[in-house]
Write a protein that holds these residues in place. Structure first.
Motif, PDB file in Angstrom:
ATOM      1  N   VAL A 223       0.971  -1.147   0.004  1.00  0.00           N
ATOM      2  CA  VAL A 223       0.147   0.228  -0.132  1.00  0.00           C
ATOM      3  C   VAL A 223       0.993   1.200   0.082  1.00  0.00           C
ATOM      4  CG1 VAL A 223      -1.784   1.413   1.354  1.00  0.00           C
ATOM      5  CG2 VAL A 223      -2.006  -1.245   1.091  1.00  0.00           C
ATOM      6  N   VAL A 224       2.021   1.346   0.787  1.00  0.00           N
ATOM      7  CA  VAL A 224       2.858   2.325   1.057  1.00  0.00           C
ATOM      8  C   VAL A 224       4.291   1.792   0.663  1.00  0.00           C
ATOM      9  CG1 VAL A 224       3.823   4.115   2.628  1.00  0.00           C
ATOM     10  CG2 VAL A 224       1.269   3.735   2.322  1.00  0.00           C
ATOM     11  N   ARG A 225       5.052   2.482  -0.237  1.00  0.00           N
ATOM     12  CA  ARG A 225       6.297   2.279  -0.173  1.00  0.00           C
ATOM     13  C   ARG A 225       7.179   3.506   0.401  1.00  0.00           C
ATOM     14  NH1 ARG A 225      11.021   1.485  -0.238  1.00  0.00           N
ATOM     15  NH2 ARG A 225      12.344   0.660  -1.956  1.00  0.00           N
ATOM     16  N   HIS A 226       7.821   2.926   1.247  1.00  0.00           N
ATOM     17  CA  HIS A 226       8.522   4.169   2.070  1.00  0.00           C
ATOM     18  C   HIS A 226      10.066   4.069   1.424  1.00  0.00           C
ATOM     19  CE1 HIS A 226       9.757   5.934   6.315  1.00  0.00           C
ATOM     20  NE2 HIS A 226      10.177   6.600   5.227  1.00  0.00           N
ATOM     21  N   PHE A 227      10.658   5.213   0.928  1.00  0.00           N
ATOM     22  CA  PHE A 227      11.964   5.375   0.217  1.00  0.00           C
ATOM     23  C   PHE A 227      13.057   5.753   1.464  1.00  0.00           C
ATOM     24  CE2 PHE A 227       9.213   5.214  -3.260  1.00  0.00           C
ATOM     25  CZ  PHE A 227      10.014   4.424  -4.272  1.00  0.00           C
ATOM     26  N   SER A 228      13.236   5.089   2.246  1.00  0.00           N
ATOM     27  CA  SER A 228      13.851   5.483   3.520  1.00  0.00           C
ATOM     28  C   SER A 228      15.226   4.923   3.113  1.00  0.00           C
ATOM     29  CB  SER A 228      13.428   4.700   4.999  1.00  0.00           C
ATOM     30  OG  SER A 228      13.189   3.356   4.854  1.00  0.00           O
ATOM     31  N   LYS A 229      16.197   5.484   4.061  1.00  0.00           N
ATOM     32  CA  LYS A 229      17.563   4.760   3.663  1.00  0.00           C
ATOM     33  C   LYS A 229      17.588   3.404   3.921  1.00  0.00           C
ATOM     34  CE  LYS A 229      21.196   7.377   5.268  1.00  0.00           C
ATOM     35  NZ  LYS A 229      22.112   7.800   6.141  1.00  0.00           N
ATOM     36  N   ARG A 230      18.428   2.596   3.032  1.00  0.00           N
ATOM     37  CA  ARG A 230      18.456   1.074   3.236  1.00  0.00           C
ATOM     38  C   ARG A 230      19.889   0.652   2.991  1.00  0.00           C
ATOM     39  NH1 ARG A 230      15.784  -2.106  -1.630  1.00  0.00           N
ATOM     40  NH2 ARG A 230      17.464  -3.479  -0.899  1.00  0.00           N
ATOM     41  N   LEU A 231      20.023  -0.511   3.365  1.00  0.00           N
ATOM     42  CA  LEU A 231      21.318  -1.320   3.240  1.00  0.00           C
ATOM     43  C   LEU A 231      21.012  -2.048   1.729  1.00  0.00           C
ATOM     44  CD1 LEU A 231      24.143  -2.360   4.178  1.00  0.00           C
ATOM     45  CD2 LEU A 231      22.989  -4.046   5.372  1.00  0.00           C
ATOM     46  N   PHE A 232      22.298  -1.962   1.148  1.00  0.00           N
ATOM     47  CA  PHE A 232      22.576  -2.716  -0.014  1.00  0.00           C
ATOM     48  C   PHE A 232      23.554  -3.659  -0.046  1.00  0.00           C
ATOM     49  CE2 PHE A 232      20.244   1.042  -1.415  1.00  0.00           C
ATOM     50  CZ  PHE A 232      19.193   0.349  -2.484  1.00  0.00           C
ATOM     51  N   TYR A 233      23.668  -4.787  -0.544  1.00  0.00           N
ATOM     52  CA  TYR A 233      24.831  -5.523  -0.346  1.00  0.00           C
ATOM     53  C   TYR A 233      25.620  -5.625  -1.476  1.00  0.00           C
ATOM     54  CZ  TYR A 233      22.178  -7.525   3.705  1.00  0.00           C
ATOM     55  OH  TYR A 233      21.684  -7.361   4.960  1.00  0.00           O
ATOM     56  N   LEU A 234      25.322  -5.386  -2.852  1.00  0.00           N
ATOM     57  CA  LEU A 234      25.976  -5.559  -3.804  1.00  0.00           C
ATOM     58  C   LEU A 234      26.301  -3.904  -4.463  1.00  0.00           C
ATOM     59  CD1 LEU A 234      24.258  -8.627  -5.468  1.00  0.00           C
ATOM     60  CD2 LEU A 234      26.425  -8.293  -4.334  1.00  0.00           C
ATOM     61  N   PRO A 235      27.351  -3.924  -5.091  1.00  0.00           N
ATOM     62  CA  PRO A 235      28.276  -4.512  -5.540  1.00  0.00           C
ATOM     63  C   PRO A 235      29.221  -4.992  -4.255  1.00  0.00           C
ATOM     64  CG  PRO A 235      29.052  -2.581  -6.178  1.00  0.00           C
ATOM     65  CD  PRO A 235      27.547  -2.254  -5.906  1.00  0.00           C
ATOM     66  N   TYR A 236      29.081  -3.977  -2.841  1.00  0.00           N
ATOM     67  CA  TYR A 236      29.902  -4.254  -1.811  1.00  0.00           C
ATOM     68  C   TYR A 236      28.602  -3.621  -0.826  1.00  0.00           C
ATOM     69  CZ  TYR A 236      30.574   0.778  -2.523  1.00  0.00           C
ATOM     70  OH  TYR A 236      30.151   1.801  -3.160  1.00  0.00           O
ATOM     71  N   PRO A 237      28.615  -4.247   0.526  1.00  0.00           N
ATOM     72  CA  PRO A 237      27.740  -3.434   1.614  1.00  0.00           C
ATOM     73  C   PRO A 237      27.858  -2.166   1.647  1.00  0.00           C
ATOM     74  CG  PRO A 237      28.973  -5.507   2.196  1.00  0.00           C
ATOM     75  CD  PRO A 237      29.621  -5.166   1.099  1.00  0.00           C
ATOM     76  N   HIS A 238      26.831  -1.446   1.608  1.00  0.00           N
ATOM     77  CA  HIS A 238      26.783  -0.032   1.828  1.00  0.00           C
ATOM     78  C   HIS A 238      25.270   0.415   2.045  1.00  0.00           C
ATOM     79  CE1 HIS A 238      25.647  -0.523  -2.575  1.00  0.00           C
ATOM     80  NE2 HIS A 238      25.269   0.808  -2.523  1.00  0.00           N
ATOM     81  N   THR A 239      25.028   1.763   2.187  1.00  0.00           N
ATOM     82  CA  THR A 239      23.997   2.330   2.595  1.00  0.00           C
ATOM     83  C   THR A 239      23.627   3.489   1.406  1.00  0.00           C
ATOM     84  OG1 THR A 239      24.467   4.046   4.022  1.00  0.00           O
ATOM     85  CG2 THR A 239      23.678   1.745   5.005  1.00  0.00           C
ATOM     86  N   ASP A 240      22.408   3.605   0.988  1.00  0.00           N
ATOM     87  CA  ASP A 240      21.968   4.754   0.089  1.00  0.00           C
ATOM     88  C   ASP A 240      20.652   5.123   0.327  1.00  0.00           C
ATOM     89  OD1 ASP A 240      22.245   6.410  -2.024  1.00  0.00           O
ATOM     90  OD2 ASP A 240      22.668   4.866  -3.668  1.00  0.00           O
ATOM     91  N   ASN A 241      20.244   6.579   0.129  1.00  0.00           N
ATOM     92  CA  ASN A 241      19.096   7.241   0.315  1.00  0.00           C
ATOM     93  C   ASN A 241      18.451   7.386  -0.855  1.00  0.00           C
ATOM     94  OD1 ASN A 241      17.338   7.871   2.404  1.00  0.00           O
ATOM     95  ND2 ASN A 241      18.397   9.808   2.725  1.00  0.00           N
TER      96      ASN A 241
END
Length: 277
Positions: A223-241
């Motif tokens: 119902v609601v997609r919240h575009f909060s900061k999240r953790l990505f594992y590829l191509p290396y572990p990092h966060t993006d907002n």
């Protein structure tokens, strides 16, 4: 009349417009909506911490009225309240900005609002009808919210994400939820400031399924997609907002096309606003 609350400085224009468009384009109800935008001037803390402008408010109000002439957008300047309540408090340097604290003034700054008040962070897009959320029964509850994607594992299973909260304002005033949360902000330092203060001050809450505040994925029933900061594992572990108004990056990373009707209109409207400016 539905009541919806945003908060922020003059940089929330993109988020408010995109979120509003998703509400209008995904909902079938003809019930009018009053959008409140809490804002303030704390430019002494940072240069860009200035209120949303009256020109921005007027433009957003015209957008809202183009979908229903009874819709309205109201600017609520809480500078004086903030200075009295939170100036110099332990959480003034909150993880995002002091503007995250403003929702805690809902009972003081919006005395006319009774019944339900839906608070939304501006990095929100509705994928389905808002009534699926707004019509949740809150009898006996202060609010309804979904759990925090990471906090439910790292803190407690019932730890909420405060980016989407459906408040029962009558019950909140009865239990003193906001007043208790403000006292928490003034006396204790919290990692997630307002979110922690609300959670610790709660008497009774309703936990909603994750589909009402999906902070990581977009499913068919979201119902609601919240575009909060999240953790990505590829191509290396990092966060993006990545926010919904970062249109090219959102397409590239998430490969979402579900919101293109909203975002295409947003880009046109933003161009019109900038041209008028």
């Amino acid at each position: 009349m539905k009541n919806i609350l945003f908060s922020g400085n003059n940089n929330v224009f993109d988020g408010v417009v995109t979120c509003m468009l998703s509400i209008f384009k995904r909902s079938t109800s003809t019930e009018p909506i009053c959008f409140y935008i809490m804002t303030m001037d704390v430019s002494h803390l940072r240069e860009d911490f200035v209120p949303i402008s009256d020109k921005q408010i007027d433009f957003i109000d015209k957008i809202a009225k183009s979908y229903n002439k009874e819709n309205c957008v109201k600017k609520v300047d809480v500078t004086d309240i903030y200075q009295k309540e939170f100036a110099g408090c332990p959480n003034e340097g909150a993880y995002c900005s002091p503007y995250t604290l403003l929702r805690l003034f809902a009972d003081m700054a919006l005395p006319e609002v009774t019944g339900k008040l839906l608070y939304l962070d501006v990095d929100i897009m509705f994928n389905r009808d808002i009534d699926l959320l707004y019509n949740v029964d809150l009898t006996g509850y202060e609010y309804a919210a979904s759990t925090d994607h990471y906090g439910k594992f790292l803190i407690r299973p019932d730890y909420i994400n405060a980016g989407v909260i459906l408040f029962n304002m009558d019950e909140c005033r009865k239990t003193g939820l906001f007043e208790k949360a403000r006292n928490q902000i003034k006396t204790k330092k919290w990692l997630f400031a307002d979110q922690d203060a609300l959670w610790h001050s709660t008497t009774k809450k309703k936990i909603l399924p994750q589909k009402f505040n999906d902070q990581k994925f977009l499913w068919k029933n979201t119902v609601v997609r919240h575009f909060s900061k999240r953790l990505f594992y590829l191509p290396y572990p990092h966060t993006d907002n990545i926010k919904q108004w970062h249109v090219e990056k959102m397409h590239k990373v998430f490969k979402y096309t579900q919101f293109d009707d909203c975002l295409d209109e947003y880009l046109k409207l933003k161009a019109d606003f900038q041209k008028a400016e």
